[in-house]
Structures are given as C-alpha cells and as structure tokens.
Write an enzyme that holds these catalytic residues in place. Structure first.
Site, PDB file in Angstrom:
ATOM      1  CG  HIS A 199      -0.281   0.333   2.382  1.00  0.00           C
ATOM      2  ND1 HIS A 199       0.567  -0.701   3.166  1.00  0.00           N
ATOM      3  CD2 HIS A 199      -0.280   1.605   3.242  1.00  0.00           C
ATOM      4  CE1 HIS A 199       0.769   0.126   4.405  1.00  0.00           C
ATOM      5  NE2 HIS A 199       0.377   1.118   4.122  1.00  0.00           N
TER       6      HIS A 199
HETATM    7  C1  UD1 Z   1      -2.135   5.436   6.000  1.00  0.00           C
HETATM    8  C2  UD1 Z   1      -0.983   5.971   7.080  1.00  0.00           C
HETATM    9  C3  UD1 Z   1       0.106   4.834   6.603  1.00  0.00           C
HETATM   10  C4  UD1 Z   1      -0.284   3.390   7.024  1.00  0.00           C
HETATM   11  C5  UD1 Z   1      -1.739   3.190   6.487  1.00  0.00           C
HETATM   12  C6  UD1 Z   1      -2.407   1.781   6.727  1.00  0.00           C
HETATM   13  C7  UD1 Z   1      -0.168   8.184   6.953  1.00  0.00           C
HETATM   14  C8  UD1 Z   1       0.808   9.432   6.190  1.00  0.00           C
HETATM   15  N1  UD1 Z   1      -0.229   6.916   6.178  1.00  0.00           N
HETATM   16  O1  UD1 Z   1      -1.688   5.549   4.725  1.00  0.00           O
HETATM   17  O2  UD1 Z   1       1.387   5.047   7.526  1.00  0.00           O
HETATM   18  O3  UD1 Z   1       0.320   2.460   6.867  1.00  0.00           O
HETATM   19  O4  UD1 Z   1      -2.563   4.159   6.681  1.00  0.00           O
HETATM   20  O5  UD1 Z   1      -3.571   1.685   6.043  1.00  0.00           O
HETATM   21  O6  UD1 Z   1      -0.948   8.442   7.728  1.00  0.00           O
HETATM   22  N2  UD1 Z   1      -9.266   5.202   1.774  1.00  0.00           N
HETATM   23  C9  UD1 Z   1     -10.555   4.497   1.580  1.00  0.00           C
HETATM   24  N3  UD1 Z   1     -11.072   3.962   2.897  1.00  0.00           N
HETATM   25  C10 UD1 Z   1     -10.551   4.367   3.921  1.00  0.00           C
HETATM   26  C11 UD1 Z   1      -9.220   5.221   4.330  1.00  0.00           C
HETATM   27  C12 UD1 Z   1      -8.448   5.308   2.980  1.00  0.00           C
HETATM   28  O7  UD1 Z   1     -11.121   4.076   0.710  1.00  0.00           O
HETATM   29  O8  UD1 Z   1     -11.120   4.029   4.937  1.00  0.00           O
HETATM   30  C13 UD1 Z   1      -8.502   5.490   0.539  1.00  0.00           C
HETATM   31  C14 UD1 Z   1      -8.628   6.806   0.072  1.00  0.00           C
HETATM   32  O9  UD1 Z   1      -8.880   6.945  -1.265  1.00  0.00           O
HETATM   33  C15 UD1 Z   1      -7.509   7.702   0.517  1.00  0.00           C
HETATM   34  C16 UD1 Z   1      -6.325   6.525   0.392  1.00  0.00           C
HETATM   35  O10 UD1 Z   1      -7.215   5.281   0.686  1.00  0.00           O
HETATM   36  O11 UD1 Z   1      -7.083   8.504  -0.514  1.00  0.00           O
HETATM   37  C17 UD1 Z   1      -5.259   6.576   1.220  1.00  0.00           C
HETATM   38  O12 UD1 Z   1      -5.746   6.712   2.663  1.00  0.00           O
HETATM   39  P1  UD1 Z   1      -4.853   7.701   3.704  1.00  0.00           P
HETATM   40  O13 UD1 Z   1      -5.298   7.482   5.010  1.00  0.00           O
HETATM   41  O14 UD1 Z   1      -4.649   8.932   2.910  1.00  0.00           O
HETATM   42  O15 UD1 Z   1      -3.207   6.848   3.725  1.00  0.00           O
HETATM   43  P2  UD1 Z   1      -2.981   5.412   3.577  1.00  0.00           P
HETATM   44  O16 UD1 Z   1      -2.214   5.089   2.554  1.00  0.00           O
HETATM   45  O17 UD1 Z   1      -4.063   4.548   3.990  1.00  0.00           O
END
Ligand code: UD1
Length: 427
Positions: free
Chosen positions: A239
């Site tokens: 991821h």
């Molecule tokens: C975040 C953390 C990372 C952790 C990861 C676990 C930061 C900088 N990164 O990254 O350290 O390893 O979580 O997952 O805080 N999304 C959904 N549903 C959700 C949440 C996210 O669809 O419930 C999608 C959204 O499109 C979003 C993308 O996932 O833009 C990324 O989510 P985000 O929280 O920005 O970062 P992660 O890559 O999950």
C-alpha cells in the site's frame, strides 16, 4: 486523571486497544479497593477515545473496533481522505476544539500516521487557561527511524517524538535514536510493543476465523470431522505510495512475485489506495483478475493451478489467522514486519529500509528492496529459511500495563501542577 487517546488509521487500532484495556483494568482494581466510597476515587482514570476518521470504511476501521473489542469512540472528527496538508490541517482544526472542550490531563497518540502528528502538534501548543495549563503528551511507538525522509511516516515520527513528553519505545534502536537526537533520557521508556500485546491476546481467537475455508485454503481430509489440512500459501500486502502510486514500480514488484505465484497461491488483501491504482494503471490482467471485480476465493482462480487471490481489506482476526498459517509473507507494511517476527513466519519486506531493525537482526524479516530480481532472490531465500528467529526483548504482552504504570507515576510526580513539561531549550 483524564486521558484522551487518539486513533485515526488502521494500524492505530491494535496499538491503542491494549492500553485502553489496561486503563479499564486499573480502574477496576481501584474501584474494588475503594468499594465502600460513595464518589469515584481520584485514582481512577477517565478515558476519552477520539477517532479522527482518517480511515472511515468499515473494512479499514469499523471491523477493527469489533474484532479488538475497542469501545465506541466518544468523539469522531470525520475528517476522511485528502492530501497530507489537507488531512493534517482538518484534523488539527477539529481536534483543537475537542481539546479545549475536554481539557484532558494526558493526550496519548500512537504510531506514525498523519492523525498522530496532527493531534500531538495541537496538544503541544494548546493552553487551557491563563496559568498555561496544558496536557501531558504521550507517544506510543516512539523512536523508530527509517532515516528516509521521503516517507511521510518518518516526518510524522520525528516531529511527534520531539513534541512529546513521555516516549514509549518498542525496541532498543528506538532508545538509541532518541538519545542521538538529544531527547532527555527521563522522558524515554522502553516498554515493549502494544501491537504485540494485541497479537498475543487475540492469537488463539483468530483460529475461529473461517477465512481459510472462504479462500479455499483449508481442505477436509478423510471422512467428515476426521481432520483438515491447510494448503501452502503466501500472503501479500502492498500500500506504500512509493510502491503502488507509480505504474513501473508496481509492475516491477508484481514481476518479482511471478515465480512465487507459480509455486503456491498468494493471498492479496488489497488496500483501497492499491485497488484504485490497479484500476487506474490497468493492471488487472497482471494480477490474473477476471474483469475488475475482486472476488476473493481460491477456487475463482480458474484453470491456473496457483496465482494471486485478491480480496478486499480484511479484518484483524481474519488477517491474523492468515499470517499465522502462511508459508511466507511479502509486505511493505511496518507493523506486519513485527507481527511475523513474533509469529516466527518468514517475511520479505518490499522496501529499501526499515524503521524496525530488530525484526531483521533477531526476527524473521529480510529487506528485499523493490526491484524484481532482489524481491525474487529474497523470496527464494526466505522460502527455505530454517531458523524461526527470536522474539525481541519485552514483546511479551505486557507493554500496555507498563505504559499505564509509567504515565500514572509521571502524572503524579510531575504534572499535578499541569504546567508545561516541555523545556524551553533542547539538550
Ligand atoms: C495511512 C498511513 C500509513 C499506514 C496506512 C495503513 C499516513 C501518512 N499514512 O496510509 O502510515 O501504513 O494508513 O493503511 O498517515 N481510503 C479508503 N477508505 C478508508 C481510508 C482510505 O478508501 O477508510 C482510501 C482513500 O482513497 C485515501 C487512500 O485510501 O485517499 C489513502 O488513505 P490515507 O489515510 O490517506 O493513507 P494510507 O495510504 O491508508
């Protein structure tokens, strides 16, 4: 004492859950001791759980609350996704209002996600009254360093550590890193790993998961009830933006997994970010997907003997069950390097570095880099690995109890005046 704990994203939930449980146990002990008192004894801890909403899907958040028996959040900030700046800023704005309303004695943040830094930063600058009263800031999982500042988590770790007043460290490298950065030694406590507390607490319960049956990986042998056997499989998670947000990088990793996929099925629970990229980059055929739908059943892999089995993100217990029985785990996650070390399962980390060196030095982890050849080589080596590694010091399921003991002591020793504990100059 009023303690406010912040969670926001998936890896926070298993780190916070044992601490909340330890607080509840502390309260029960105190209440039993002072059973004849009419009013609540001052020694009890009032706990408030704040969920920033950084992760919001049931698969990324809700299911973890039920699996880990976390209480419902008292406050939900509902910030959702956004760029780093937008997400961090939204959390800060909303969290400041909560802090001013609740005026906790302690703000506890865990891990290294944007929610961790955003809330620590708000707590570091807030004052509740003209006397300058403010909360004690506690960081759980302090001191880890990848020394790679292109990782958003590395920025979050460094900044959170330097505004925190109690730093709880999971491994010895964390102690050294904080000392090297001039953090006063009396703030640093090596307590072990609360993520491992959760793992040990739920390891047996995870056996009740039916994920292996659902994926066609557990088969009945002999007559009904005579027993069953678990097929050989590998488990994959990806991821990290550097691995999945660039088509070439993503394809390189998939190429590094090709040989493994001809040897045994690879179960791949796909993070939402990664699902989006697979679609956007048109990588469905590289993953053996029929159309764009993720089905998640080994029997769906058609005529191929093996291949990649894609599933949606899994809950805590299902994933733990899959980790326990995997032949090998390939990942770019931080926490999974630790969990596989504790379970004795060989792990191949698809990154150039790790902030958790103990998993390589004494655990089952190897750092493979992100190139096709180096990933394939690391997988070959780990597949025939004979040693199961050792469990790092203090990863014994007691980290949360140690944490609660330390912050109660510190609160009584230093913070009764509720004055700032942050020195004006850094050592
Ligand atoms: C975040 C953390 C990372 C952790 C990861 C676990 C930061 C900088 N990164 O990254 O350290 O390893 O979580 O997952 O805080 N999304 C959904 N549903 C959700 C949440 C996210 O669809 O419930 C999608 C959204 O499109 C979003 C993308 O996932 O833009 C990324 O989510 P985000 O929280 O920005 O970062 P992660 O890559 O999950």
């Amino acid at each position: 004492m009023k303690v406010l704990t912040v969670v926001g994203a998936r890896p926070n939930f298993m780190k916070a859950a044992p601490i909340i449980a330890a607080i509840n146990e502390h309260n029960e002990r105190i209440l039993a001791k002072f059973a004849d008192r009419r009013e609540r004894p001052a020694e009890t801890i009032r706990h408030i759980l704040v969920h920033t909403g950084q992760h919001y899907d049931d698969l990324m958040s809700g299911s973890f609350f039920s699996d880990l028996k976390l209480p419902k959040p008292d406050v939900h900030l509902g910030v959702g996704s956004g760029s780093h700046a937008v997400q961090t800023a939204e959390i800060m704005k909303k969290f400041e209002e909560v802090l001013l309303g609740e005026k906790p004695d302690v703000v506890m943040v865990v891990g290294d996600v944007n929610s961790t830094l955003a809330c620590a930063l708000v707590a570091a600058k807030i004052t509740f009254d003209s006397a300058g009263s403010r909360p004690l800031i506690v960081h759980v999982e302090a001191g880890l360093r990848s020394f790679d500042r292109s990782m958003p988590e590395e920025i979050n770790r460094i900044l959170t550590d330097h505004v925190s007043e109690l730093l709880f460290v999971t491994e010895e490298s964390g102690l050294q890193n904080l000392r090297n950065e001039g953090v006063p030694p009396d703030r640093i406590h090596f307590v072990g790993n609360t993520m491992i507390d959760s793992l040990l607490a739920f390891k047996e319960k995870a056996e009740a998961s039916i994920i292996l049956e659902e994926l066609g990986l557990r088969t009945q042998t002999g007559k009904k009830g005579a027993g069953n056997s678990i097929n050989r499989y590998a488990l994959l998670t990806l991821h990290r933006p550097t691995n999945v947000d660039n088509r070439e990088a993503f394809l390189n990793i998939l190429a590094g997994l090709e040989e493994l996929a001809t040897d045994c099925p690879i179960v791949f629970p796909v993070h939402p970010r990664t699902q989006r990229r697979i679609k956007e980059f048109g990588l469905e055929s590289h993953l053996g997907m029929n159309g764009t739908k993720i089905k998640g059943d080994a029997r769906d892999s058609g005529n191929r003997r093996h291949g990649i089995i894609l599933t949606n993100p899994l809950g805590y217990l299902d994933f733990l069950c899959l980790m326990k029985h995997a032949m090998l785990v390939v990942t770019d996650s931080g926490g999974i390097q630790e969990e596989t070390t504790c379970l004795g399962i060989p792990c191949v980390t698809v990154r150039e570095n790790t902030e958790r060196p103990v998993t390589v030095e004494s655990g089952t982890n190897t750092i493979a880099g992100t190139k096709k050849e180096s990933i394939n080589d690391a997988i070959r080596r780990q597949k025939v690995r004979r040693t199961s590694g050792g469990v790092p010091k203090k990863w014994d399921g007691q980290a949360a109890t140690r944490i609660v003991d330390v912050f109660i002591r510190t609160y009584h020793e230093k913070a009764l005046s509720r004055q700032s504990l942050i020195p004006q100059t850094c050592a």
